[in-house]
Every structure is written in C-alpha cells, then in structure tokens.
Design an enzyme around this catalytic site. Structure first.
Site, mmCIF file in Angstrom:
data_model
loop_
_atom_site.group_PDB
_atom_site.id
_atom_site.type_symbol
_atom_site.label_atom_id
_atom_site.label_comp_id
_atom_site.label_asym_id
_atom_site.label_seq_id
_atom_site.Cartn_x
_atom_site.Cartn_y
_atom_site.Cartn_z
ATOM 1 N N TYR A 58 118.756 39.601 161.454
ATOM 2 C CA TYR A 58 119.080 38.588 162.461
ATOM 3 C C TYR A 58 120.232 39.103 163.304
ATOM 4 C CZ TYR A 58 120.565 33.925 164.216
ATOM 5 O OH TYR A 58 120.939 32.846 164.979
ATOM 6 N N THR A 107 121.985 29.441 160.332
ATOM 7 C CA THR A 107 123.153 29.016 161.093
ATOM 8 C C THR A 107 122.925 27.642 161.734
ATOM 9 O OG1 THR A 107 122.348 30.468 162.859
ATOM 10 C CG2 THR A 107 124.145 31.279 161.501
ATOM 11 N N ARG A 155 127.244 35.085 168.793
ATOM 12 C CA ARG A 155 127.905 34.243 167.794
ATOM 13 C C ARG A 155 128.640 35.062 166.744
ATOM 14 N NH1 ARG A 155 125.523 28.326 167.264
ATOM 15 N NH2 ARG A 155 127.245 28.300 165.800
ATOM 16 N N LYS A 160 114.944 38.846 163.742
ATOM 17 C CA LYS A 160 115.137 37.759 164.697
ATOM 18 C C LYS A 160 116.100 38.292 165.751
ATOM 19 C CE LYS A 160 117.079 33.105 165.198
ATOM 20 N NZ LYS A 160 117.777 31.985 164.512
#
Length: 291
Positions: free
Chosen positions: A133, A44, A138, A161
């Site tokens: 992740y 990202t 977001r 993550k």
C-alpha cells in the site's frame, strides 16, 4: 486473485469512541447484499492508527466470522515498525483473514532498499498473501516503481494499492510487474481510468456510501464495457471528491450517519465533519442516488 470493488470499511463507533459491533454487523451484511467484492477491515479508513492490537484482532475475527466465506476479508496490518507489522500480520492470519494490506512505514523515511527489506522480512515470516500500500500523501514515504517491481518478485506479495492518483505511475508498475501481480487503485477519482488500463480493481472509500454502484462500475470496467462504467462513474464523481473535504474517514462517517447506518463516533485527534461541509456532502450523495 482479488478484484473489483473492495471497500476500505470504516470502523463504526459509539459517541464515546467504543466500537459499535452491531453497526459493523449491519454494514458487513449490507456490503454482501450490495455485491462488494472484498472488505478491507482495520485499514487506515478504519482508523487503524487509533485502534490497539487487541481491538484490531477482535475486529478482523468478527468480520471474518460474519463473512464466513461469502466475500474475502483483507486486514490492514501495516505500521512504521517491521516487528509490529509482523505481529499484526500473524494476528490477522490467526483471525482468519484472506490477505493483509501493508502500508509503507510512515514517519521513519526509509530508503528504497529499506522498504524492500521491510517487506521481504514480513513476507518471509508468513504465507498469507500480502498487498502493498503506497500512499505518500499520508505517510511521507513513497515506494518507487522500481522498488515495487523488485518486491513483486517475492512469492506471497501479490499486489499493490497504488494511491498516488498518478495514472502514469500506476501504468508504469503494471508494465514492470509480472501478470500474477495485481495493481489496485487507491484513489476513487482515477480508479475507472486505471481499471480500463489494466488495474484489477479499487480499494475504495466511496464504496462505504454507494457499494452497489461501485461494484457495478468496477464490473463494467473489468469487462471492458467503458460506456456503462463511465455512465455509473459520472454519477459517483462528485462523491469521490467530496468524501475528502476533510481527512478520510471523517466525511464517510458523517455520510453513513446521515444515512442512519452508524453513530457519529470517531476517535481523537479526528473530529466529526465540520458543519460547513454538510451540504456539499449531502449534494454529492444525492447526485449519486444515495439516500
């Protein structure tokens, strides 16, 4: 297992938004010289949302060929479509990536069981290592610790993550999951404390600007040298904060341009950093010893 300071590298672009491979080449060499422990390409931070699949394949191929085994290359392949994610993951393996970073599906709002089935389906189509992740700020999608525990039992899913910035959340995941499953911080501000409590490293935005210091901080933390790690991190603390004055990677790209490493190119709907923030980022860079 991957560990240490893993940079979520920006994608350099010319002012017209086209990819600047010469600048990318130089950035990769700089990271190798600066002892960065792994590169995450087309994540990202690399503006994956505005890169088409052919560009993503080209970028992963370019970086893996240049790295040539000198450091691991991890490709961002997550989308909000399971089928599209599978295709991008297959492409990344074909391009030579060592692993894939797969963000939770955004906008769709899947259930926790839907998330499990999403990752299970992806993992069953490939043997490349997969790192989860989770960044609900977001994506609007939060993978809960009990779901992470369930997914972590799938053979080639090797870590996560965790970018909520909530230390208790990450510690819960560490406690729940087997030793072979790695937790990586996705939040530079809390990365040190998390590494001192069992995380294996950080997938970092700050490492774009101060790669050697991030490597040295992570190395000290993973070796249990909290005094040295805290000293280095205190110099980076302001940078951790100011690189998010506007949405990532806007401030990071501006900082790298200020350092003379890239052009200001960025793709709409993102714009270059607003002038009102320039001095704050400069001050943070100076505080970190970055020129």
């Amino acid at each position: 297992m991957f560990k240490g300071s893993m940079v979520a590298i920006i994608t350099p672009m010319h002012n017209d938004g086209s990819i600047d491979k010469n600048a990318l080449h130089d950035l990769v060499e700089w990271h190798i010289e600066s002892k960065t422990d792994a590169i995450i390409v087309v994540g990202t931070t690399g503006e994956s949302a505005t890169l088409d699949p052919d560009e993503q394949f080209e970028l992963v191929s370019f970086v893996t060929k240049q790295a040539a085994g000198r450091l691991p290359v991890i490709a961002g392949t997550g989308t909000n479509s399971t089928r599209s994610t599978i295709k991008l993951t297959e492409n990344a393996k074909r391009a030579g990536a060592d692993a894939c970073l797969v963000v939770t599906p955004y906008y769709n709002k899947p259930t926790q069981h839907g998330l499990y089935q999403h990752y299970k389906t992806i993992a069953e189509t490939t043997d490349i290592p997969i790192i989860l992740y989770n960044v609900p700020g977001r994506t609007g999608c939060d993978m809960l610790p009990e779901t992470v525990e369930r997914v972590s039992k799938i053979k080639n899913i090797i870590g996560i993550k965790e970018a909520t910035g909530k230390l208790e959340r990450a510690q819960d995941i560490i406690n729940r999951c087997a030793q072979h499953f790695a937790v990586y911080s996705g939040d530079d501000e809390t990365a040190l404390e998390l590494m001192l409590h069992g995380a294996k490293g950080v997938i970092s935005v700050t490492a774009n600007i101060a790669p050697l210091k991030m490597h040295d901080m992570c190395k000290a933390a993973l070796e249990g040298n909290s005094t040295l790690a805290e000293k280095i991190n205190s110099e980076l603390k302001l940078l951790h904060e100011k690189l998010f004055l506007e949405p990532n990677p806007v401030p990071a790209k501006w900082a790298l341009n200020h350092m003379g490493k890239i052009s200001l190119g960025i793709r709409l709907p993102l714009l270059p950093l607003d002038k009102q923030y320039h001095q704050e980022v400069k001050d943070a860079m100076q505080n970190a010893g970055v020129k």
